[in-house]
Design a protein around this motif. Structure first.
Motif, PDB file in Angstrom:
ATOM      1  N   LYS A  64     -15.225 -60.036 -25.423  1.00 41.53           N
ATOM      2  CA  LYS A  64     -14.588 -58.765 -26.412  1.00 41.53           C
ATOM      3  C   LYS A  64     -12.615 -58.962 -25.287  1.00 41.53           C
ATOM      4  N   PRO A  65     -11.945 -58.393 -26.526  1.00 42.24           N
ATOM      5  CA  PRO A  65     -11.026 -59.028 -25.919  1.00 42.24           C
ATOM      6  C   PRO A  65     -10.596 -57.916 -24.936  1.00 42.24           C
ATOM      7  N   ARG A  66      -9.444 -58.145 -24.025  1.00 38.51           N
ATOM      8  CA  ARG A  66      -9.181 -57.622 -23.169  1.00 38.51           C
ATOM      9  C   ARG A  66      -8.214 -56.485 -23.494  1.00 38.51           C
ATOM     10  N   PRO A  67      -7.750 -54.916 -23.259  1.00 35.55           N
ATOM     11  CA  PRO A  67      -6.867 -54.816 -23.407  1.00 35.55           C
ATOM     12  C   PRO A  67      -5.291 -54.879 -23.269  1.00 35.55           C
ATOM     13  N   MET A  68      -4.891 -54.384 -24.308  1.00 38.24           N
ATOM     14  CA  MET A  68      -2.642 -54.881 -23.815  1.00 38.24           C
ATOM     15  C   MET A  68      -2.391 -53.998 -23.140  1.00 38.24           C
ATOM     16  N   ARG A  69      -1.286 -54.415 -21.679  1.00 38.78           N
ATOM     17  CA  ARG A  69      -0.633 -53.551 -20.886  1.00 38.78           C
ATOM     18  C   ARG A  69      -0.294 -52.403 -21.377  1.00 38.78           C
ATOM     19  N   PRO A  70       0.336 -51.705 -20.856  1.00 40.53           N
ATOM     20  CA  PRO A  70       1.323 -50.934 -21.758  1.00 40.53           C
ATOM     21  C   PRO A  70       2.549 -50.978 -22.011  1.00 40.53           C
TER      22      PRO A  70
END
Length: 119
Positions: A98-104
């Motif tokens: 699963k792709p990691r969520p991007m930082r804001p």
């Protein structure tokens, strides 16, 4: 039973040297539950050691041949009361990670939290 070359067998013996036995065959012999456990171990590890608690060499050789025949595995080594087996893992398509969520936003440095102190 899988057939492998002597060079492949030599490499697998070297890999198996540091392994501990994962399955034991006691005086009850090669029961169906033991075969299932060996199959599960081969599926997850490819290369395993089995300890046989029998003093009869012919019986241990028979166990090795039977296991390899039933589970389509390759006999690597029979030394003392230890049997070493190898079976390649089936080619199963790997599930994509699963792709990691991007930082804001970009990381803030330590100085950005200190504020401006006129000095």
């Amino acid at each position: 039973m899988l057939n492998i070359s002597s060079n492949e067998r030599r490499v697998l013996r070297a890999r198996a040297h540091s392994l501990n036995p994962v399955v034991s065959i006691s005086q009850n012999g090669l029961s169906e539950s033991v075969v299932k456990e060996i199959n599960a171990s081969l599926t997850s590890h490819e290369l395993i050691k089995i300890r046989v608690y029998s003093d009869e060499r012919e019986l241990r050789e028979q166990f090795l041949a039977t296991i390899c025949q039933q589970l389509n595995a390759a006999p690597i080594q029979h030394i003392g009361k230890l049997l070493v087996l190898w079976r390649p893992q089936p080619d199963t398509p790997a599930t994509p990670a699963k792709p990691r969520p991007m930082r804001p936003g970009p990381r803030q440095s330590k100085r950005s939290f200190q504020g401006s102190s006129g000095g």
